[in-house]
Scaffold this active site. Structure first.
Site, mmCIF file in Angstrom:
data_model
loop_
_atom_site.group_PDB
_atom_site.id
_atom_site.type_symbol
_atom_site.label_atom_id
_atom_site.label_comp_id
_atom_site.label_asym_id
_atom_site.label_seq_id
_atom_site.Cartn_x
_atom_site.Cartn_y
_atom_site.Cartn_z
ATOM 1 C CB VAL A 9 30.893 -60.229 37.093
ATOM 2 C CG1 VAL A 9 32.324 -60.603 37.419
ATOM 3 C CG2 VAL A 9 30.839 -59.092 36.109
ATOM 4 C CB SER A 10 25.886 -61.550 38.865
ATOM 5 O OG SER A 10 26.180 -62.919 38.897
ATOM 6 C CB THR A 11 25.896 -56.693 39.410
ATOM 7 O OG1 THR A 11 27.072 -56.726 40.217
ATOM 8 C CG2 THR A 11 24.811 -57.567 40.026
ATOM 9 C CD GLN A 14 29.347 -59.186 40.892
ATOM 10 O OE1 GLN A 14 28.876 -59.653 39.867
ATOM 11 N NE2 GLN A 14 29.338 -59.838 42.044
#
Length: 186
Positions: A9-11, A14
């Site tokens: 996931v990017s952040t 998340q």
């Protein structure tokens, strides 16, 4: 032959749980995950570890192609590296694998779609910010560090290293607040 799952996931806010559950359901005995942007391969240590340890016949499994990356060249390079090691790449949704020649074509197209989607997201974000600025409602991102507290600690004769430790940030961030364009409010 091992099925190795990769979740990303990017952040940090998340959740990886859904991807991990899908990878387990696909029979992945090893699952590595990380919270880092897919815009490039920089800082993606877990993915690098998987690639380094792939053996002939192993299979790298991801839930969606954009979990591998959002840049077509990066995705194709990753697939090539896996193949150089005699391993395969499988995407669960939609189900595509590099075991067949058609899988390569489909993955190339999906990689281009992921990159295009990333560009569209950035463009929509930029347009939204411009509209908000025009309406006078855009204030920029919220400050993650209490600047007032940094100035107070500085007046209390604390050094930048001590302030950084107290604030839970880097020394460079403290220097930017104290000496940069951000001056103490009057």
């Amino acid at each position: 032959m091992s099925r190795i799952g990769y979740a990303r996931v990017s952040t940090i806010d998340q959740d990886l749980d859904t991807q991990v559950a899908k990878l387990k359901a696909e029979g992945c005995g090893i699952i590595r995950s990380e919270k880092v942007s897919g815009a490039s391969r920089d800082g993606r240590c877990e993915l690098a570890t998987i690639i380094d340890f792939l053996r002939p016949g192993d299979e790298l499994v991801v839930t969606r192609l954009d979990r591998l990356g959002r840049d077509t060249r990066d995705v194709l390079n990753l697939i090539h590296e896996c193949e150089q090691r005699g391993a395969f790449v499988t995407v669960i949704d939609p189900h595509v694998s590099t075991r067949g020649e058609m899988g390569h074509v489909v993955l190339t197209v999906l990689g281009m779609v992921a990159q295009m989607e990333r560009r569209f997201i950035k463009e929509r974000q930029r347009e939204g910010i411009e509209r908000a600025k025009g309406a006078g409602i855009y204030k920029g991102g919220s400050a993650r560090i209490d600047h007032q507290r940094v100035f107070e600690l500085d007046r209390g004769k604390m050094g930048a290293s001590e302030i950084a430790k107290a604030m839970g940030c880097s020394r460079m961030q403290i220097y930017r607040i104290l000496k940069g364009s951000l001056q103490e409010p009057t």
